[in-house]
Design an enzyme around this catalytic site. Structure first.
Site, PDB file in Angstrom:
ATOM      1  N   ASP A  84      40.864  47.042  44.738  1.00 41.64           N
ATOM      2  CA  ASP A  84      40.986  48.477  44.442  1.00 41.64           C
ATOM      3  C   ASP A  84      39.865  49.295  45.100  1.00 41.64           C
ATOM      4  OD1 ASP A  84      42.989  47.568  42.626  1.00 41.64           O
ATOM      5  OD2 ASP A  84      41.508  47.408  41.026  1.00 41.64           O
ATOM      6  N   GLU A 102      50.946  53.499  40.395  1.00 40.44           N
ATOM      7  CA  GLU A 102      49.500  53.509  40.102  1.00 40.44           C
ATOM      8  C   GLU A 102      48.741  53.774  41.406  1.00 40.44           C
ATOM      9  OE1 GLU A 102      48.764  49.597  38.461  1.00 40.44           O
ATOM     10  OE2 GLU A 102      49.143  48.592  40.359  1.00 40.44           O
TER      11      GLU A 102
HETATM   12  O1  FUB Z   1      42.664  46.043  39.271  1.00 40.58           O
HETATM   13  C1  FUB Z   1      43.469  46.242  38.133  1.00 40.58           C
HETATM   14  C2  FUB Z   1      44.647  47.079  38.467  1.00 40.58           C
HETATM   15  O2  FUB Z   1      45.439  46.438  39.460  1.00 40.58           O
HETATM   16  C3  FUB Z   1      44.334  48.418  39.081  1.00 40.58           C
HETATM   17  O3  FUB Z   1      43.841  49.348  38.173  1.00 40.58           O
HETATM   18  C4  FUB Z   1      45.646  48.731  39.663  1.00 40.58           C
HETATM   19  O4  FUB Z   1      45.677  49.798  40.546  1.00 40.58           O
HETATM   20  C5  FUB Z   1      46.003  47.411  40.318  1.00 40.58           C
HETATM   21  O5  FUB Z   1      45.413  47.283  41.582  1.00 40.58           O
END
Ligand code: FUB
Length: 343
Positions: free
Chosen positions: A31, A243
């Site tokens: 991320d 997301e």
């Molecule tokens: O790293 C945990 C979660 O996985 C992140 O918050 C999301 O965007 C995904 O990459």
């Protein structure tokens, strides 16, 4: 998140075909939110660990406990780990799962924005501050008032305004906030979700206060529309938001990019102001090895760079990822050239 099928991948071959290699190998990182501070690149990633928590569709196995900051003199330089920047034990309101963070700079202070589950198991977004970009950061005692869900991305506009974009469905709990309040009842990833032709859930955004510690307004929907001006629908899994919000500005246009989650794409949509609406334009990054896809886009020395992650180093373990970087190109008409992570 369903377990991905990775058993048939030849990882030696995949790594040969990969357009870039992990920036660091001594820890797993994911991320990546990249920024240029004082002429250097600073990357604010999640710090993936093997916590021994079984895989589930709500991402419980992403049980991260701290953040490390990476710095680089240039995108083809060596990435230096600046050490632990913030640990969950030093965040009074947070209980577990330090997921994707972001950072900003204003008036001599560096800010780290991060999601974590509070002691009620609800994702909130917190802020921590430091005197230098690599930390260590000191957390505010409470999460941002009225914050919820995950994946904060803070965009500094040219007029000195700062905006936070955030949200994530399934494990990120955005679907539980449809009424404006957290709905705890109902287990499983698909409860509370709109379906089919219903409008998809929107990411959220809010302007930040002058001190960047709170929302200056109630969070609003970030509307993503198609070429006919119609809101993307919930069943449009290849284009709808899941997301990993990010915002960059190129030639005066606002580019909102995000992950489609279960179809594993990084897509983008453009608009003429930070509030949107944003019109869907295409794919930035095709799927990587591992379930999640998450990125940031930053300009350095007159070129644009995509920071992203994959699970190639861990040979396909979804929650053990590594951050990477590659060049991103805008075409003359403002569209972005789609990147294939493996040749
Ligand atoms: O790293 C945990 C979660 O996985 C992140 O918050 C999301 O965007 C995904 O990459």
């Amino acid at each position: 998140m369903p377990e991905d099928s990775i058993v048939d991948i030849d990882f030696d071959e995949l790594n040969r075909k990969s357009i870039s290699q992990p920036l660091v190998e001594h820890i797993y990182t994911a991320d990546p939110s990249a920024h240029v501070f004082n002429g250097k690149i600073y990357i604010y990633p999640s710090h993936d660990i093997e916590a021994g928590i079984p895989f589930d569709d709500l991402g419980s196995h992403f049980a991260m406990e701290d953040y490390h900051v990476l710095s680089m003199d240039s995108p083809d330089g060596k990435a230096i780990d600046q050490g632990v920047a913030l640990h969950i034990e030093d965040v009074p309101w947070a209980q577990k799962q330090m997921w994707a963070p972001d950072a900003a700079y204003k008036n001599g202070i560096y800010y780290l924005f991060f999601p974590a589950k509070d002691h009620q198991g609800i994702f909130r977004i917190g802020v921590a501050t430091a005197k230098s970009p690599g930390g260590p950061f000191t957390a505010q005692p409470q999460a941002i008032k009225n914050s919820f869900s995950i994946d904060p991305a803070v965009f500094a506009d040219d007029d000195g305004s700062y905006y936070m974009y955030f949200g994530g469905i399934w494990g990120g709990q955005l679907q539980r906030w449809r009424t404006g309040n957290f709905v705890a009842a109902g287990e499983g990833p698909l409860v509370h979700l709109p379906t089919g032709e219903e409008p998809a859930l929107c990411p959220k955004m809010a302007k930040l206060t002058d001190d960047l510690l709170e929302f200056a307004e109630a969070p609003k929907d970030v509307e993503i529309i198609d070429e006919n001006g119609k809101a993307l629908v919930a069943g449009d899994n290849e284009r709808r938001f899941f997301e990993a919000s990010w915002m960059h500005k190129y030639n005066g246009r606002y580019y909102f990019s995000y992950s489609t989650g279960d179809t594993h794409l990084i897509c983008y949509a453009t608009g003429d102001n930070p509030y949107g609406p944003f019109t869907y334009r295409g794919i930035v990054l095709n799927p990587v090895v591992g379930w999640t896809n998450h990125h940031s886009i930053v300009e350095f020395n007159n070129k644009w760079w995509l920071f992203y992650h994959d699970s190639s180093l861990s040979r396909g373990v979804t929650h053990l990822r590594s951050v990477k970087v590659t060049e991103l190109r805008h075409n003359n008409d403002g569209t972005i050239q789609t990147i294939n992570p493996y040749k």
